[in-house]
Design an enzyme around this catalytic site. Structure first.
Site, mmCIF file in Angstrom:
data_model
loop_
_atom_site.group_PDB
_atom_site.id
_atom_site.type_symbol
_atom_site.label_atom_id
_atom_site.label_comp_id
_atom_site.label_asym_id
_atom_site.label_seq_id
_atom_site.Cartn_x
_atom_site.Cartn_y
_atom_site.Cartn_z
ATOM 1 N N ASP A 64 86.501 69.878 31.745
ATOM 2 C CA ASP A 64 87.769 70.376 31.139
ATOM 3 C C ASP A 64 88.843 69.147 31.035
ATOM 4 O O ASP A 64 88.407 68.163 31.808
ATOM 5 C CB ASP A 64 88.186 71.505 32.211
ATOM 6 C CG ASP A 64 89.607 71.955 31.701
ATOM 7 O OD1 ASP A 64 89.952 72.043 30.582
ATOM 8 O OD2 ASP A 64 90.368 72.229 32.599
ATOM 9 N N ASP B 157 92.922 69.219 31.066
ATOM 10 C CA ASP B 157 94.099 69.199 31.604
ATOM 11 C C ASP B 157 93.556 69.668 33.332
ATOM 12 O O ASP B 157 93.045 70.752 33.430
ATOM 13 C CB ASP B 157 94.798 70.601 31.301
ATOM 14 C CG ASP B 157 95.242 70.089 29.898
ATOM 15 O OD1 ASP B 157 96.128 69.081 29.484
ATOM 16 O OD2 ASP B 157 95.238 70.834 28.989
ATOM 17 N N HIS C 150 100.027 78.163 31.817
ATOM 18 C CA HIS C 150 99.638 76.677 32.336
ATOM 19 C C HIS C 150 100.897 76.249 33.277
ATOM 20 O O HIS C 150 102.079 76.691 33.099
ATOM 21 C CB HIS C 150 99.682 75.874 31.140
ATOM 22 C CG HIS C 150 98.635 76.639 29.960
ATOM 23 N ND1 HIS C 150 97.459 76.521 30.164
ATOM 24 C CD2 HIS C 150 98.724 77.200 28.988
ATOM 25 C CE1 HIS C 150 96.852 77.011 29.203
ATOM 26 N NE2 HIS C 150 97.539 77.438 28.398
ATOM 27 N N LYS D 200 86.587 78.794 26.294
ATOM 28 C CA LYS D 200 86.495 79.376 27.635
ATOM 29 C C LYS D 200 87.005 80.568 28.136
ATOM 30 O O LYS D 200 88.119 80.845 27.783
ATOM 31 C CB LYS D 200 86.438 78.252 28.617
ATOM 32 C CG LYS D 200 85.617 76.986 28.312
ATOM 33 C CD LYS D 200 86.157 75.944 29.199
ATOM 34 C CE LYS D 200 87.743 75.613 29.113
ATOM 35 N NZ LYS D 200 88.070 74.215 29.998
ATOM 36 N N ASP E 236 88.915 72.845 36.692
ATOM 37 C CA ASP E 236 89.869 73.084 37.661
ATOM 38 C C ASP E 236 90.455 74.722 37.812
ATOM 39 O O ASP E 236 91.241 74.745 38.662
ATOM 40 C CB ASP E 236 91.252 72.470 37.311
ATOM 41 C CG ASP E 236 91.931 72.600 36.317
ATOM 42 O OD1 ASP E 236 91.554 73.159 35.287
ATOM 43 O OD2 ASP E 236 93.313 72.985 36.434
#
Length: 314
Positions: free
Chosen positions: A31, A33, A190, A221, A247
């Protein structure tokens, strides 16, 4: 969930254990970010980890639900942050995979109504997928606006210029049962600096699901389709030889579990080990799919293992 070496789920590993994992795996999915970078700042040591993996002959790809920019812009960002080995074909974003799904899987026979940013539209256009152009008068409402007649799909992504009119139009198009309902991803939010959050594509999709009475097909995802895209473009991808590093438990770890991959949680992003341990100890079997096989503080924990491998080879 058990990893390649029989560790109990959610096992924090380091040193020789990471080295054994690096030797056992051929394909690494990251991933972005919270794993590779935070905004415009690379995670310390991440660029060296990526270049070391590539130098040791490992396949490296990046799987991101961020649909706001085309892959070309990701290449520029990687280079800007010091990742000089990353190429376009290593990047799989939810916007790119949505374009592939519309073009190659469903072969959409008409135009697509997009709720999303310019980056999403650009990926669709580069794939040759026609989109409905927004040309409404500023005072237009759902009562008097024009509706396109050949809309065969509604695609929802992150849209920081979402309007009630866009939502209403999409709801009208979805009254046609032959109109596909797709979402780039279902990320709910986010993190931003200062404790603030940014609503994600999943929150916009949820609003349209309620309005339309339909469920969206999620492309990014934790859906398997992103891995199917990778498998179609890289020969001989064996899930048993892959490691998914992310994460976020509900996105990255579940994605890995859905695709039969070993998973690793890095603690530089959204989810923390205490949450993973709660899922591991839960009585609900479905929660176990959210538990990582391995945990590291940061992917920079790979670096001592590379040093050991290089010493061993000298």
């Amino acid at each position: 969930m058990a990893g390649a070496f029989g560790f109990k789920g959610c096992q924090k590993i380091r040193g020789a254990q990471i080295r054994s994992l690096l030797e056992a795996k051929d394909f690494f999915l990251f991933d972005c970010d919270g794993v590779i970078w935070h905004g415009e700042k690379a995670i310390t040591g991440a660029a060296k980890v990526v270049s070391s993996l590539i130098r040791h002959g490992k396949n490296v790809v990046f799987v991101t639900n961020n649909c706001t920019r085309p892959r070309e812009n990701y290449v520029h960002k990687f280079y800007r942050l010091g990742f000089t080995d990353v190429m376009l074909d290593q990047i799989f974003s939810s916007s790119y995979c949505s374009a592939i799904y519309l073009r190659d899987v469903v072969k959409v026979p008409g135009r697509v109504f997009v709720i999303g940013c310019d980056g999403l539209r650009r990926e669709l256009q580069e794939a040759g997928i026609p989109c409905v152009e927004e040309a409404d008068d500023p005072d237009a409402t759902i009562y008097n606006c024009a509706l396109a007649q050949d809309v065969k799909a509604v695609l929802v992504g992150h849209d920081d210029k979402l309007t009630f009119l866009k939502l209403a139009k999409a709801s009208c198009y979805l009254r046609d049962p032959d109109c596909l309902f797709l979402a780039t991803d279902n990320d709910p939010w986010h993190p931003l600096s200062g404790g603030r959050i940014l609503p994600g594509s999943g929150s916009l999709t949820a609003a349209l699901e309620v309005a339309s009475g339909r469920k969206a097909t999620v492309i990014g995802k934790p859906s398997r389709f992103m891995f199917e895209c990778i498998s179609s473009q890289f020969r001989g991808v064996d899930p048993a030889q892959c490691l998914m590093v992310g994460d976020r438990l509900e996105t990255d770890m579940l994605f890995g579990s859905n695709c039969g991959l070993d998973t690793m949680l890095t603690l530089t992003g959204v989810s923390q080990i205490e949450e993973a341990q709660e899922y591991r100890d839960s009585d609900q079997a479905t929660n176990h799919s959210l538990v990582p096989d391995y945990v590291v503080d940061t992917i920079a924990d790979f670096l001592p293992a590379f040093e050991d491998l290089e010493e061993q080879n000298n």
